[in-house]
Design a protein around this motif. Sequence first.
Motif, PDB file in Angstrom:
ATOM      1  N   ARG A 125       0.833  -1.202   0.000  1.00 35.47           N
ATOM      2  CA  ARG A 125       0.000   0.000   0.000  1.00 35.47           C
ATOM      3  C   ARG A 125       0.869   1.255   0.000  1.00 35.47           C
ATOM      4  O   ARG A 125       0.548   2.244  -0.670  1.00 35.47           O
ATOM      5  N   LYS A 126       1.969   1.225   0.762  1.00 38.85           N
ATOM      6  CA  LYS A 126       2.876   2.372   0.768  1.00 38.85           C
ATOM      7  C   LYS A 126       3.491   2.586  -0.614  1.00 38.85           C
ATOM      8  O   LYS A 126       3.609   3.721  -1.088  1.00 38.85           O
ATOM      9  N   LYS A 127       3.873   1.492  -1.275  1.00 41.04           N
ATOM     10  CA  LYS A 127       4.458   1.609  -2.609  1.00 41.04           C
ATOM     11  C   LYS A 127       3.452   2.183  -3.602  1.00 41.04           C
ATOM     12  O   LYS A 127       3.790   3.045  -4.416  1.00 41.04           O
ATOM     13  N   VAL A 128       2.211   1.680  -3.533  1.00 41.42           N
ATOM     14  CA  VAL A 128       1.187   2.151  -4.466  1.00 41.42           C
ATOM     15  C   VAL A 128       0.908   3.635  -4.233  1.00 41.42           C
ATOM     16  O   VAL A 128       0.808   4.417  -5.183  1.00 41.42           O
ATOM     17  N   PHE A 129       0.785   4.021  -2.954  1.00 40.90           N
ATOM     18  CA  PHE A 129       0.503   5.433  -2.663  1.00 40.90           C
ATOM     19  C   PHE A 129       1.676   6.318  -3.058  1.00 40.90           C
ATOM     20  O   PHE A 129       1.490   7.408  -3.617  1.00 40.90           O
ATOM     21  N   LYS A 130       2.893   5.856  -2.779  1.00 34.55           N
ATOM     22  CA  LYS A 130       4.080   6.626  -3.167  1.00 34.55           C
ATOM     23  C   LYS A 130       4.142   6.773  -4.677  1.00 34.55           C
ATOM     24  O   LYS A 130       4.463   7.847  -5.203  1.00 34.55           O
ATOM     25  N   LYS A 131       3.823   5.682  -5.382  1.00 35.65           N
ATOM     26  CA  LYS A 131       3.826   5.735  -6.841  1.00 35.65           C
ATOM     27  C   LYS A 131       2.773   6.702  -7.338  1.00 35.65           C
ATOM     28  O   LYS A 131       3.007   7.476  -8.282  1.00 35.65           O
ATOM     29  N   ILE A 148      -9.200   3.700  -9.432  1.00 32.47           N
ATOM     30  CA  ILE A 148      -7.899   3.821  -8.765  1.00 32.47           C
ATOM     31  C   ILE A 148      -8.034   3.417  -7.305  1.00 32.47           C
ATOM     32  O   ILE A 148      -7.172   2.711  -6.754  1.00 32.47           O
ATOM     33  N   MET A 149      -9.130   3.844  -6.653  1.00 29.83           N
ATOM     34  CA  MET A 149      -9.367   3.452  -5.261  1.00 29.83           C
ATOM     35  C   MET A 149      -9.473   1.944  -5.119  1.00 29.83           C
ATOM     36  O   MET A 149      -9.093   1.375  -4.097  1.00 29.83           O
ATOM     37  N   SER A 150      -9.992   1.292  -6.151  1.00 26.95           N
ATOM     38  CA  SER A 150     -10.170  -0.161  -6.106  1.00 26.95           C
ATOM     39  C   SER A 150      -8.840  -0.887  -5.961  1.00 26.95           C
ATOM     40  O   SER A 150      -8.796  -2.016  -5.468  1.00 26.95           O
ATOM     41  N   HIS A 151      -7.751  -0.251  -6.385  1.00 24.30           N
ATOM     42  CA  HIS A 151      -6.427  -0.867  -6.196  1.00 24.30           C
ATOM     43  C   HIS A 151      -6.133  -1.066  -4.711  1.00 24.30           C
ATOM     44  O   HIS A 151      -5.545  -2.079  -4.317  1.00 24.30           O
ATOM     45  N   TYR A 152      -6.532  -0.083  -3.897  1.00 34.73           N
ATOM     46  CA  TYR A 152      -6.224  -0.136  -2.467  1.00 34.73           C
ATOM     47  C   TYR A 152      -7.163  -1.066  -1.703  1.00 34.73           C
ATOM     48  O   TYR A 152      -6.831  -1.485  -0.597  1.00 34.73           O
ATOM     49  N   THR A 153      -8.326  -1.356  -2.258  1.00 33.27           N
ATOM     50  CA  THR A 153      -9.318  -2.161  -1.536  1.00 33.27           C
ATOM     51  C   THR A 153      -9.406  -3.567  -2.123  1.00 33.27           C
ATOM     52  O   THR A 153      -8.831  -4.510  -1.583  1.00 33.27           O
ATOM     53  N   ASN A 154     -10.120  -3.712  -3.237  1.00 32.95           N
ATOM     54  CA  ASN A 154     -10.375  -5.042  -3.786  1.00 32.95           C
ATOM     55  C   ASN A 154      -9.107  -5.749  -4.251  1.00 32.95           C
ATOM     56  O   ASN A 154      -8.894  -6.928  -3.958  1.00 32.95           O
ATOM     57  N   ALA A 349      -6.357 -13.180  -7.572  1.00 31.98           N
ATOM     58  CA  ALA A 349      -5.220 -12.450  -7.011  1.00 31.98           C
ATOM     59  C   ALA A 349      -4.274 -11.986  -8.113  1.00 31.98           C
ATOM     60  O   ALA A 349      -3.741 -10.869  -8.061  1.00 31.98           O
ATOM     61  N   LEU A 350      -4.073 -12.830  -9.123  1.00 32.66           N
ATOM     62  CA  LEU A 350      -3.193 -12.434 -10.225  1.00 32.66           C
ATOM     63  C   LEU A 350      -3.819 -11.287 -11.020  1.00 32.66           C
ATOM     64  O   LEU A 350      -3.106 -10.403 -11.506  1.00 32.66           O
ATOM     65  N   ALA A 351      -5.150 -11.318 -11.154  1.00 33.74           N
ATOM     66  CA  ALA A 351      -5.820 -10.195 -11.823  1.00 33.74           C
ATOM     67  C   ALA A 351      -5.622  -8.917 -11.017  1.00 33.74           C
ATOM     68  O   ALA A 351      -5.317  -7.856 -11.568  1.00 33.74           O
ATOM     69  N   GLY A 352      -5.806  -9.028  -9.682  1.00 35.26           N
ATOM     70  CA  GLY A 352      -5.589  -7.859  -8.820  1.00 35.26           C
ATOM     71  C   GLY A 352      -4.147  -7.407  -8.838  1.00 35.26           C
ATOM     72  O   GLY A 352      -3.852  -6.206  -8.927  1.00 35.26           O
ATOM     73  N   ALA A 353      -3.216  -8.380  -8.770  1.00 31.57           N
ATOM     74  CA  ALA A 353      -1.791  -8.038  -8.795  1.00 31.57           C
ATOM     75  C   ALA A 353      -1.418  -7.405 -10.125  1.00 31.57           C
ATOM     76  O   ALA A 353      -0.612  -6.460 -10.174  1.00 31.57           O
ATOM     77  N   GLY A 354      -2.021  -7.919 -11.209  1.00 30.05           N
ATOM     78  CA  GLY A 354      -1.743  -7.336 -12.523  1.00 30.05           C
ATOM     79  C   GLY A 354      -2.169  -5.882 -12.602  1.00 30.05           C
ATOM     80  O   GLY A 354      -1.464  -5.042 -13.164  1.00 30.05           O
ATOM     81  N   ARG A 355      -3.334  -5.567 -12.019  1.00 31.97           N
ATOM     82  CA  ARG A 355      -3.799  -4.176 -12.001  1.00 31.97           C
ATOM     83  C   ARG A 355      -2.895  -3.303 -11.144  1.00 31.97           C
ATOM     84  O   ARG A 355      -2.592  -2.155 -11.494  1.00 31.97           O
ATOM     85  N   ILE A 356      -2.448  -3.855 -10.016  1.00 35.48           N
ATOM     86  CA  ILE A 356      -1.543  -3.097  -9.147  1.00 35.48           C
ATOM     87  C   ILE A 356      -0.205  -2.857  -9.841  1.00 35.48           C
ATOM     88  O   ILE A 356       0.336  -1.744  -9.815  1.00 35.48           O
ATOM     89  N   PHE A 357       0.324  -3.904 -10.481  1.00 34.02           N
ATOM     90  CA  PHE A 357       1.604  -3.752 -11.179  1.00 34.02           C
ATOM     91  C   PHE A 357       1.478  -2.789 -12.357  1.00 34.02           C
ATOM     92  O   PHE A 357       2.437  -2.095 -12.709  1.00 34.02           O
ATOM     93  N   SER A 358       0.284  -2.758 -12.973  1.00 34.07           N
ATOM     94  CA  SER A 358       0.075  -1.790 -14.055  1.00 34.07           C
ATOM     95  C   SER A 358       0.221  -0.365 -13.535  1.00 34.07           C
ATOM     96  O   SER A 358       0.797   0.496 -14.201  1.00 34.07           O
TER      97      SER A 358
END
Length: 652
Positions: A125-131, A148-154, A349-358
């Motif tokens: 979460r810190k990495k995503v927010f920093k990014k 974008i908020m969905s990255h932090y939750t779902n 999880a891979l779908a969620g991780a893929g969105r986060i990595f995007s």
Amino acid sequence: MHNKGPAGPAPQKGTLGRLIKMLFSEYRSQLIIVIAGMVIVALVSTVPSVFIEKIAGIITEGLSAIRSNGYTETSQFKEVYKSLRPSVIKIICGMAAVFAVGLAASFVYTRLNAVITQGFLYRLRKKVFKKMQSLPVKYFDTHNHGDIMSHYTNDIDTLRQLISQALPNVVSSALTIVSLLFIMLYYSLWLTLTVGAGVVFMFMVTKTVGGNSARFFIRQQESLGKTEGYIEEMINGQKVVKVFCHEESSKQDFNRLNEQLFEDAKNANKFANILMPIMGNIGNILYVLVAFIGGIISINGWFNPSLRSLAGGENILSVPVIVTYLGMTRQFCQSISQVSQQVNSVVMALAGAGRIFSLLDESPEEDEGYVELVNAVERNGQLSECLVRTGLWAWKHRHENGSVTYTPLQGRIIFDHVDFGYTPEKMVLNDITLYAEQGQKIALVGSTGAGKTTITNLINRFYDIQDGKIRYDDININKIRKSDLRRSLGVVLQDVNLFSGTVMDNIRYGNLDATDEECIAAAKLANADSFIRMLPDGYNTIIKGDGSDLSQGQKQLLSIARAAIANPPLMILDEATSSIDTRTELIVQKGMDALMKGRTVFVIAHRLSTIRNSDVILVMDQGRIIERGSHDQLIAARGTYYRLYTGSFELS
């Protein structure tokens, strides 16, 4: 309603490997302990099969002794089993010891895995927010905020399920399968091949049914992001929805998105829910098949190749071995089922991780600037850097030869034949040339879409130009660090954003080092002090919901005070009074006049009456400056500005 682009499909290739690499880079030693614990638990889970075979062998031995000796009395039976009791007790004690080790290993690795999971999500979460803080404004202009908020939750929640449940279950089941496979081969090759054929069929079913489920789970994740984005948009625009009686239309749009989410979730869970019963029934059929084939081999006394026979052990399939093998078959099928059951969690999880990595892979805002803004002090006519606030600012230039020079911050802006477009295909500004000298008030007027706000966005370097040059105090704006550039600017927008916290905190947002006295002085300068002191707790009043309890004029005054506390030499006022009434405008205008004194100011205004005293008025149309001059000069020219001023004091 904003039509912003979705995050797009989640990339799958290499996502799991990248995720595991991140885990090991941060928790290598802890993960080694967790894996070791899993190995121990997996081995312990297979040991009962060996113990059962030994106990079954002892019982068979007792029955053989009874038959061979012709015992018929109960007392004789008791004597036989009494002689076997020490061996059985020894096996039971051994099982208890093994299970104790497994329990301890399970306790350690599950507790440690919980720490790893929450710690990893905390860091992610810190990495995503920093990014997110490093991304350009363009990213937020082109992506739905709810998505974008969905990255932090779902999306992050799917990773919690993956790390804390799915991956440990998959790894543990895989280790159990490998351990059981060796034990099965130790007892019988024929029965192992029978189980292997059943497992191949299981994998085919998992690939077919699980693949369909996985596809819909990915769609579900994307639909969920779109739905949450729409909800967030409707919450923010609820007043507009009600004003225009748009409730029914909003319901229809939401129902359409919710229907799509329902369909994707229904299909995903439909395939997921039928997978386990299918796998369970295949396991039951395999259990019967192993019993049938094992019985035939045992009754006929056929040769039973195995690892034990290769080592010189018995090569006949005995009843104790069949009993043991049936237990291992059921455990083997259960392990396969557990792996297949986790497929959906892994895919989600891979779908969620893929969105986060995007998001993490988005290109950050580029900043090639090297000129810094520093506090300065003047000695003997020379500027030098100072570590404390002096009220005097200077540009710090680092030259290639290693020397450093300082030039005073004045607030002079030059646009030199600037061309710009948000996309290369469509230019918004064409050949813009303007000069703003220190202390001048520059007004930009024109119809909506003429390019007025775009000019202020370019001064902030929210976007970079395609051609021409922008100079700030004779420095190419590209050479100034963006953070230092923006620190030298004060911006008052039409839409005021207030943050959760006290009134004092919101004013101090413009300068985090400001004292309470300085914040109060800024509020007085902005004509905000009187209404602030009438609030329940004055400057300590808590603001919630973006200041929904305050009027638009009050929020605007706080915005002006926030800009005043930053004490910038250059101000940008973007239609700051267009959404407030005339009486409040007079109060706000006094605050702005005090704020503008001695500063270079760019003003965008629809009400032409507010810009009469501007030094220069620039009239824009379709991305070009078509007229320039003072109010009197433009009135005398009897051009576009004259027609706007005499025809209406408002611009559409």
